[in-house]
Structure formats: C-alpha cells, structure tokens
Design a protein around this motif. Structure first.
Motif, short mmCIF file in Angstrom:
data_model
loop_
_atom_site.label_atom_id
_atom_site.label_comp_id
_atom_site.label_asym_id
_atom_site.label_seq_id
_atom_site.Cartn_x
_atom_site.Cartn_y
_atom_site.Cartn_z
N PRO A 1 99.82 59.76 -67.70
CA PRO A 1 98.57 60.41 -68.15
C PRO A 1 97.32 59.64 -67.76
N LEU A 2 97.40 58.32 -67.69
CA LEU A 2 96.26 57.55 -67.19
C LEU A 2 95.92 57.95 -65.76
N LEU A 3 96.94 58.06 -64.92
CA LEU A 3 96.73 58.47 -63.53
C LEU A 3 96.16 59.88 -63.47
N ALA A 4 96.73 60.80 -64.25
CA ALA A 4 96.29 62.20 -64.21
C ALA A 4 94.82 62.34 -64.56
N LEU A 5 94.34 61.54 -65.52
CA LEU A 5 92.93 61.61 -65.91
C LEU A 5 92.00 61.07 -64.82
N SER A 6 92.51 60.17 -63.99
CA SER A 6 91.65 59.47 -63.02
C SER A 6 91.68 60.05 -61.61
N THR A 7 92.58 60.96 -61.31
CA THR A 7 92.81 61.34 -59.91
C THR A 7 91.53 61.82 -59.22
N SER A 8 91.29 61.26 -58.01
CA SER A 8 90.06 61.59 -57.28
C SER A 8 90.29 61.58 -55.77
N ILE B 1 85.58 57.70 -76.66
CA ILE B 1 86.69 57.95 -75.73
C ILE B 1 87.27 59.34 -75.93
N SER B 2 87.44 59.78 -77.16
CA SER B 2 87.99 61.12 -77.39
C SER B 2 87.04 62.18 -76.83
N SER B 3 85.73 61.94 -76.96
CA SER B 3 84.75 62.88 -76.41
C SER B 3 84.79 62.89 -74.88
N LEU B 4 84.88 61.71 -74.26
CA LEU B 4 84.93 61.64 -72.80
C LEU B 4 86.21 62.26 -72.24
N LEU C 1 90.92 53.42 -72.69
CA LEU C 1 92.31 53.83 -72.93
C LEU C 1 93.28 52.70 -72.62
N VAL C 2 93.03 51.97 -71.54
CA VAL C 2 93.93 50.88 -71.16
C VAL C 2 93.91 49.78 -72.21
N ARG C 3 92.73 49.38 -72.67
CA ARG C 3 92.66 48.33 -73.69
C ARG C 3 93.35 48.78 -74.99
N GLU D 1 96.89 64.69 -75.30
CA GLU D 1 96.63 64.64 -76.74
C GLU D 1 97.63 63.71 -77.45
N LYS D 2 98.88 63.72 -77.00
CA LYS D 2 99.88 62.82 -77.56
C LYS D 2 99.53 61.36 -77.26
N PHE D 3 99.05 61.12 -76.04
CA PHE D 3 98.62 59.78 -75.64
C PHE D 3 97.44 59.32 -76.51
N LEU D 4 96.46 60.20 -76.70
CA LEU D 4 95.32 59.86 -77.54
C LEU D 4 95.76 59.55 -78.97
#
Length: 375
Positions: free
Chosen positions: A158-165, A331-334, A254-256, A312-315
């Motif tokens: 999920p970290l990767l999915a949020l960042s893909t560019s 973070i939840s807003s972003l 998210l990483v921290r 959402e599960k990750f959050l």
C-alpha cells in the motif's frame, strides 16, 4: 530481543528524493548535474548530491523530529534545487520515470561507485534511469530494527500504491503505475526483504553476499527495506519519488508510524504474519501494476481486496502511532486526497488523455514538483 526503551533520538525521520533535470525547451532529461550542483551547494551544502546519471540530482533532509520539520525541509530543499537549475536554464521534475527520454542518451556520473555499477551490471546499469524516495526512521537497537522489518514488510504494497508516479517509459504507456519498480526489480539483490530471526542472521547473509562477490559491499544490497549502513535507521526504499511535497510528507508520516507501530508490537512480543516472500513480492507487483485503480493483495488475509479497503486497513493499523505524534488529522486527510484525485501515475495519465502530448505530462510534473513552494 532487547526490550530497552527507545532513546529520545529514535523514530526520527530522514527523507531522500531523486529528481530529474529537465531541458525546458525539449522537455527531455539533460545531463547538467555537474553544472547545477555547485550552485545548489552554495545554499544547501552536502544535503544535495549527484546520483548515478548526470541527469539526476538528489536531496537528503537533515534529521527531522516532526512531520512539520520534514515538510519545511522538503520545501526548502526543493526550492533551492529548482532555483539552482533555473540559473543554469533548466527545470526540476519529481517522478519515478521520465515519460519519453531514452536511457541511450544519458551519461553515467564519472564517480568510481557508479562506474563500478556500470562495469558489474552492464545493461541494467545503463538503463538505470529511475527516481525513488527513501525514508529513514531512527531505531538504534539493530535487533529491534530487524523485528520492525519483519512486521512492516506486509505493508510495503500500500505504501507503493500511494506513491506510484512512473506510468510512462521511452514514450510508451507501460500499463504500470510504477514501471520504476519493474526496472529496479531486475537487479539481483532487490525486492522485499526476507524474515530474519536476528540481526546476526541478517549480517551473516550480508557477509555471505559479499564473500561470494554477489555484492561489493552492504550498501549495494537494494532491498525495498533494509538496515542502513550509514545511520542507525531502518531505510524504506519501496516508493517512487512523489510529485508533490504533500505526497512526500504523506509517505514519510506513514513510514514513521508504521515503524513505531511495528516496534511497539515487537516490544510486546506480539505475533506477526510470517508471510512467504513470494506472496509479499506478488503483492508489490500488483501495487506497481495497478496502483490504487483496482484490487490489491491483503497478504495477511491472503486475498485480493479493493485498494481503498487495504489503504483504510493500513491507516487503521498505524492510527495509534499517528495520533501519538499528532499526525493523524494531516495524514488521514492527505491520504484521502490521494484516494480521491489519484496518485501521481493516475494524474499523469489524465493529462496525456486530455492533450495527447507527453511534453505536456513533463510540464505537469514540473508544476506539481513546485506545488506548495514559494520561488
């Protein structure tokens, strides 16, 4: 396993971002880092560095204690690098790949480390025209750091999915949200890490890789998450470089929070899903292929679920840590904004669908890179 209370300096954050140097007329990559770097270093010192290609430039934040610090440093660093590039007549773009420039036109940095990579890896080194974001989280106890890695690996997708560019490569829509991930996955010591029983087992493997001449030294082990050899940190390397500062702050937060959550679980000796490597890698492939546009893999449950459900599960998993640091609202807003308007790959494709010109995609990336920055 050590149960020591973490020292005050731990769970700090450091962010490294790799940028593209762009010719504003052709919108192609241009090999000008040796001209831009001295200008940028007048303001930034050694926090700005060259990378493998002469068309790349990298920044690294100082050690940050809050997300506010991370944001302020990323704004400052991006602003000064953009300004330095402008003085040289060029632009800066933050995306995992360039939409159409060819690797054949790039020049490798004439530094022994990078020339050595080229000699060893040959074509893989020549095609290394990719740009990532690395987030360091301070954890001084190396055994606890290993325990964090063991638990965090199931959340890399999920970290990767949020960042893909990085949807475009050599002028083609690859069909991937992160084609950078696919380019990088061809390297022999890459991808998600295995589970390690202890830092001793981790170090034994590292030493074996060096002894067998599989890698020259430990810094050339390129797992998506590893123990840093330079700092007392766990380094998360899975994400594309984010187009905007907001997205980079999201990933850092998210990483921290993930590292803190996993640390507390390890401290309490809570069990964790010992998911096989093959499934973790498959989950990351799916995140790279589809981003947030379809189902992702919940590796703990061993099933495919809608991307929104997994995010959402990750959050929910990291929410207590985000609240502990006072980061939950931001973070939840972003994350909500990214889910609504799409990640970097989705937004690049929307521009191309609208105009049919990859040059316009480059212009869009350049504009996104400056968003929230006063020049």
């Amino acid at each position: 396993m050590s149960g020591q209370i973490q020292r005050a300096e731990d769970f700090t954050i450091g962010v490294e971002e790799e940028y593209q140097i762009i010719n504003p007329k052709t919108r192609e990559l241009c090999s000008r880092v040796q001209q831009i770097l001295p200008i940028a270093r007048k303001a930034l010192g050694d926090t700005v560095q060259p990378e493998a290609q002469l068309s790349q430039i990298e920044i690294g934040t100082p050690v940050c204690r809050t997300l506010g610090d991370v944001r302020a440093e990323l704004v400052r660093l991006r602003r000064e690098v953009i300004t330095a590039a402008a003085i040289d007549g060029n632009q800066i773009a933050a995306a995992g790949t360039h939409p159409f420039s060819s690797w054949e036109q790039q020049q490798m940095m004439p530094k022994e480390r990078y020339q050595g990579l080229l000699r060893e890896y040959q074509q893989l080194g020549r095609e290394l025209m990719i740009f990532g974001c690395h987030v360091h989280v301070g954890i001084s106890d190396r055994n606890m750091a290993i325990s964090v890695m063991n638990r965090a690996r199931v959340w890399l997708a999920p970290l990767l999915a949020l960042s893909t560019s990085s949807p475009f490569w050599l002028g083609t829509d690859t069909g991937y949200a992160s084609y950078r991930t696919e380019i990088w996955s061809r390297w022999p010591i890459s991808g998600p890490p295995l589970i390690f029983e202890s830092v001793a087992e981790y170090q034994t493997l590292v030493e074996a890789l060096i002894a067998t001449k599989s890698v020259e030294d430990a810094t050339k082990i390129y797992w998506d998450m590893r123990l840093s050899e330079r700092y007392p940190t766990v380094e998360f390397r899975v994400t594309d470089v984010c187009m905007t500062v907001d997205e980079a702050v999201t990933i850092a937060g998210l990483v921290r929070a993930l590292a803190r959550t996993c640390y507390l679980q390890a401290l309490a000796d809570k069990p964790f899903p010992a998911v096989r490597y093959e499934l973790v890698r498959a989950a990351q492939w799916r995140a790279a292929r589809y981003g947030l546009n379809t189902e992702l893999v919940d590796v703990g449950e061993m099933r495919a679920v809608p991307a929104r459900e997994l995010v959402e599960k990750f959050l929910a998993f990291v929410r207590p840590a985000l609240e502990e640091y006072g980061d939950w609202d931001e973070i939840s807003s972003l994350v909500g904004e990214t889910m609504q308007r799409g990640n970097g790959a989705t937004r690049q494709r929307e521009v191309y669908k609208h105009t049919g010109r990859l040059e316009d995609v480059v212009d869009f990336i350049v504009a996104e890179t400056t968003k929230g920055i006063t020049l």
